[in-house]
Design a protein around this motif. Structure first.
Motif, PDB file in Angstrom:
ATOM      1  N   ASP A  67       0.824  -1.200   0.000  1.00 49.08           N
ATOM      2  CA  ASP A  67       0.000   0.000   0.000  1.00 49.08           C
ATOM      3  C   ASP A  67       0.863   1.255   0.000  1.00 49.08           C
ATOM      4  OD1 ASP A  67      -2.358   1.460   0.058  1.00 49.08           O
ATOM      5  OD2 ASP A  67      -2.378   1.530   2.251  1.00 49.08           O
ATOM      6  N   GLY A  68       0.712   2.073  -1.017  1.00 52.95           N
ATOM      7  CA  GLY A  68       1.447   3.326  -1.130  1.00 52.95           C
ATOM      8  C   GLY A  68       2.754   3.231  -1.880  1.00 52.95           C
ATOM      9  N   ASP A  69       3.307   2.016  -2.033  1.00 58.00           N
ATOM     10  CA  ASP A  69       4.569   1.872  -2.760  1.00 58.00           C
ATOM     11  C   ASP A  69       4.389   2.247  -4.232  1.00 58.00           C
ATOM     12  OD1 ASP A  69       5.471   0.877  -0.390  1.00 58.00           O
ATOM     13  OD2 ASP A  69       5.836  -1.164  -1.106  1.00 58.00           O
ATOM     14  N   VAL A  70       5.411   2.827  -4.820  1.00 54.37           N
ATOM     15  CA  VAL A  70       5.442   3.111  -6.250  1.00 54.37           C
ATOM     16  C   VAL A  70       6.484   2.186  -6.882  1.00 54.37           C
ATOM     17  CG1 VAL A  70       5.904   4.821  -8.038  1.00 54.37           C
ATOM     18  CG2 VAL A  70       4.773   5.516  -5.913  1.00 54.37           C
ATOM     19  N   LEU A  71       6.043   1.341  -7.819  1.00 54.23           N
ATOM     20  CA  LEU A  71       6.942   0.440  -8.527  1.00 54.23           C
ATOM     21  C   LEU A  71       7.111   0.935  -9.960  1.00 54.23           C
ATOM     22  CD1 LEU A  71       5.623  -3.068  -7.367  1.00 54.23           C
ATOM     23  CD2 LEU A  71       7.201  -1.517  -6.201  1.00 54.23           C
ATOM     24  N   VAL A  72       8.313   0.798 -10.494  1.00 52.35           N
ATOM     25  CA  VAL A  72       8.578   1.205 -11.867  1.00 52.35           C
ATOM     26  C   VAL A  72       9.010  -0.014 -12.669  1.00 52.35           C
ATOM     27  CG1 VAL A  72      10.953   1.892 -11.297  1.00 52.35           C
ATOM     28  CG2 VAL A  72       9.860   2.787 -13.370  1.00 52.35           C
ATOM     29  N   ALA A  73       8.498  -0.128 -13.895  1.00 56.29           N
ATOM     30  CA  ALA A  73       8.810  -1.265 -14.768  1.00 56.29           C
ATOM     31  C   ALA A  73       8.658  -0.819 -16.211  1.00 56.29           C
ATOM     32  CB  ALA A  73       7.892  -2.445 -14.455  1.00 56.29           C
ATOM     33  N   ARG A  74       8.968  -1.732 -17.127  1.00 57.08           N
ATOM     34  CA  ARG A  74       8.769  -1.428 -18.535  1.00 57.08           C
ATOM     35  C   ARG A  74       8.309  -2.659 -19.316  1.00 57.08           C
ATOM     36  NH1 ARG A  74      12.806   1.972 -19.949  1.00 57.08           N
ATOM     37  NH2 ARG A  74      12.259   1.703 -22.138  1.00 57.08           N
ATOM     38  N   THR A  75       7.752  -3.651 -18.598  1.00 59.84           N
ATOM     39  CA  THR A  75       7.262  -4.876 -19.231  1.00 59.84           C
ATOM     40  C   THR A  75       5.845  -5.170 -18.755  1.00 59.84           C
ATOM     41  OG1 THR A  75       8.144  -6.241 -17.444  1.00 59.84           O
ATOM     42  CG2 THR A  75       9.582  -5.860 -19.343  1.00 59.84           C
ATOM     43  N   VAL A  76       5.140  -5.983 -19.526  1.00 61.68           N
ATOM     44  CA  VAL A  76       3.816  -6.459 -19.137  1.00 61.68           C
ATOM     45  C   VAL A  76       3.926  -7.219 -17.819  1.00 61.68           C
ATOM     46  CG1 VAL A  76       1.952  -8.048 -19.756  1.00 61.68           C
ATOM     47  CG2 VAL A  76       3.009  -6.612 -21.517  1.00 61.68           C
ATOM     48  N   GLN A  77       3.088  -6.859 -16.849  1.00 59.18           N
ATOM     49  CA  GLN A  77       3.129  -7.542 -15.557  1.00 59.18           C
ATOM     50  C   GLN A  77       1.754  -7.552 -14.928  1.00 59.18           C
ATOM     51  OE1 GLN A  77       6.367  -7.226 -12.816  1.00 59.18           O
ATOM     52  NE2 GLN A  77       7.464  -5.788 -14.124  1.00 59.18           N
ATOM     53  N   ASP A  78       1.540  -8.537 -14.035  1.00 60.05           N
ATOM     54  CA  ASP A  78       0.372  -8.573 -13.159  1.00 60.05           C
ATOM     55  C   ASP A  78       0.819  -8.188 -11.753  1.00 60.05           C
ATOM     56  OD1 ASP A  78      -1.122  -9.443 -15.264  1.00 60.05           O
ATOM     57  OD2 ASP A  78      -1.320 -11.515 -14.567  1.00 60.05           O
ATOM     58  N   TYR A  79       0.034  -7.323 -11.115  1.00 64.39           N
ATOM     59  CA  TYR A  79       0.324  -6.877  -9.753  1.00 64.39           C
ATOM     60  C   TYR A  79      -0.832  -7.293  -8.850  1.00 64.39           C
ATOM     61  CZ  TYR A  79       3.900  -4.056 -11.995  1.00 64.39           C
ATOM     62  OH  TYR A  79       4.993  -3.654 -12.729  1.00 64.39           O
ATOM     63  N   VAL A  93       3.477   2.179 -11.229  1.00 65.82           N
ATOM     64  CA  VAL A  93       2.217   1.648 -10.740  1.00 65.82           C
ATOM     65  C   VAL A  93       2.151   1.838  -9.232  1.00 65.82           C
ATOM     66  CG1 VAL A  93       3.138  -0.707 -10.511  1.00 65.82           C
ATOM     67  CG2 VAL A  93       0.674  -0.368 -10.784  1.00 65.82           C
ATOM     68  N   GLN A  94       0.952   2.153  -8.733  1.00 68.19           N
ATOM     69  CA  GLN A  94       0.765   2.398  -7.306  1.00 68.19           C
ATOM     70  C   GLN A  94      -0.637   1.979  -6.891  1.00 68.19           C
ATOM     71  OE1 GLN A  94       0.877   6.546  -5.973  1.00 68.19           O
ATOM     72  NE2 GLN A  94       1.758   5.927  -4.005  1.00 68.19           N
ATOM     73  N   GLN A  95      -0.731   1.392  -5.697  1.00 67.24           N
ATOM     74  CA  GLN A  95      -2.014   1.066  -5.088  1.00 67.24           C
ATOM     75  C   GLN A  95      -2.150   1.858  -3.801  1.00 67.24           C
ATOM     76  OE1 GLN A  95      -2.483  -1.108  -2.075  1.00 67.24           O
ATOM     77  NE2 GLN A  95      -4.679  -0.699  -2.172  1.00 67.24           N
ATOM     78  N   ARG A  96      -3.322   2.430  -3.579  1.00 63.90           N
ATOM     79  CA  ARG A  96      -3.567   3.195  -2.356  1.00 63.90           C
ATOM     80  C   ARG A  96      -4.877   2.740  -1.724  1.00 63.90           C
ATOM     81  NH1 ARG A  96      -0.721   8.003  -2.085  1.00 63.90           N
ATOM     82  NH2 ARG A  96      -1.205   7.781   0.127  1.00 63.90           N
ATOM     83  N   THR A  97      -4.849   2.453  -0.437  1.00 68.10           N
ATOM     84  CA  THR A  97      -6.061   2.253   0.340  1.00 68.10           C
ATOM     85  C   THR A  97      -6.252   3.493   1.186  1.00 68.10           C
ATOM     86  OG1 THR A  97      -5.775  -0.148   0.398  1.00 68.10           O
ATOM     87  CG2 THR A  97      -7.238   0.822   2.053  1.00 68.10           C
ATOM     88  N   ASP A  98      -7.461   4.028   1.152  1.00 69.53           N
ATOM     89  CA  ASP A  98      -7.703   5.282   1.853  1.00 69.53           C
ATOM     90  C   ASP A  98      -7.362   5.180   3.329  1.00 69.53           C
ATOM     91  OD1 ASP A  98      -8.854   7.709   2.834  1.00 69.53           O
ATOM     92  OD2 ASP A  98     -10.595   6.508   3.395  1.00 69.53           O
ATOM     93  N   THR A  99      -6.582   6.129   3.801  1.00 68.11           N
ATOM     94  CA  THR A  99      -6.358   6.290   5.241  1.00 68.11           C
ATOM     95  C   THR A  99      -6.832   7.663   5.690  1.00 68.11           C
ATOM     96  OG1 THR A  99      -4.099   7.084   4.838  1.00 68.11           O
ATOM     97  CG2 THR A  99      -4.386   4.728   5.271  1.00 68.11           C
TER      98      THR A  99
END
Length: 277
Positions: free
Chosen positions: A41-53, A128-134
């Motif tokens: 939660d909140g992490d920012v990941l950087v990539a340049r290929t097709v991926q599932d998160y 890519v980033q995922q956030r859960t409301d806090t």
């Protein structure tokens, strides 16, 4: 407004914790999807290929997952549940942030795992980033006409720091309740998502769907938002730009103000950050 582009559809400071950036393992573009890359939660990941998160919901709040393709690339987003069922998609154009927002408030989506599948339309790096409301945003009561400036107690704020792709906050509104944001262009980057308890297909929505369903007007130098249903809404703020880190921290924000029933067509913070008579 949704536009057609070769069969595709696109539409034409919460100060959270520290930025965490991880470089995904390089694979030949476009390559096969990498299953199960975890999103903290909140992490920012950087990539340049097709991926599932993969991420999991665990709070009775809204959450959001987003992909930002940078200025020259175009990556798309599909959200699936644990059974592999597609819940929502977001397919914007070059440089635009795609997101899917999920309503896990009481009576809506159950807790569980989700797969955010990032697919390529135009090559290049993405974030890519995922956030859960806090954060819960509460609109203060109206105590006086106009505003005295940025410190006015009638104001509250939504904000996005530059090292984040997206942020989300819960906002409880009753049907017909309205509030102002302090610019005429707010609706493109500050979006109000609401779901229908009787329609489970509204519990997960992509950016185009949220934009099409939100009710906004540009009046008196500001943007007026009006809720269509009573309940917990999501206020999603995004930047159509790659995340970046500044010292000191920088970001963008919107001043929000409840509609004054005595002056329903007058935006109290239209001169923000200065006072409005």
């Amino acid at each position: 407004m949704a536009l057609s582009r070769t069969g595709r559809r696109w539409c034409g400071v919460h100060l959270a914790g520290l930025l965490v950036v991880a470089l995904a393992a390089p694979l030949p573009y476009p390559g096969a999807a990498v299953a199960g890359t975890g999103l903290g939660d909140g992490d920012v990941l950087v990539a340049r290929t097709v991926q599932d998160y993969v991420y999991r919901t665990y709070q009775r709040r809204w959450s959001v997952v987003a992909v930002q393709p940078g200025a020259t690339a175009d990556w798309d987003l599909t959200l699936r549940d644990a059974a592999g069922t597609t819940l929502a998609t977001s397919w914007y154009g070059v440089g635009r942030t795609d997101f899917v927002v999920v309503d896990s408030t009481a009576g809506h989506r159950p807790f569980g795992a989700y797969t955010a599948a990032v697919s390529a339309y135009t090559a290049g790096p993405y974030w890519v980033q995922q956030r859960t409301d806090t954060t819960t945003i509460t609109l203060p009561p109206v105590t006086h006409s106009g505003t005295t400036g940025a410190a006015d107690p009638d104001l509250t704020f939504s904000s996005l720091v530059d090292h984040d792709v997206i942020t989300v906050a819960d906002l409880y509104l009753t049907a017909g309740e309205s509030f102002w944001a302090n610019t005429t262009t707010a609706a493109s980057s500050l979006l109000l998502a609401e779901s229908d308890p009787a329609d489970p297909t509204t519990f997960a929505q992509g950016r185009a769907t949220v934009a099409a369903r939100q009710h906004t007007q540009v009046l008196d130098g500001c943007t007026l938002y009006t809720a269509q249903r009573t309940g917990w809404h999501a206020l999603v703020q995004l930047g159509d730009r790659a995340p970046s880190t500044h010292v000191p921290t920088q970001g963008t924000g919107y001043a929000l103000h409840r509609v004054d029933p005595a002056r329903p067509l007058s935006c109290p913070q239209r001169e923000f950050p200065g006072p409005t008579p």
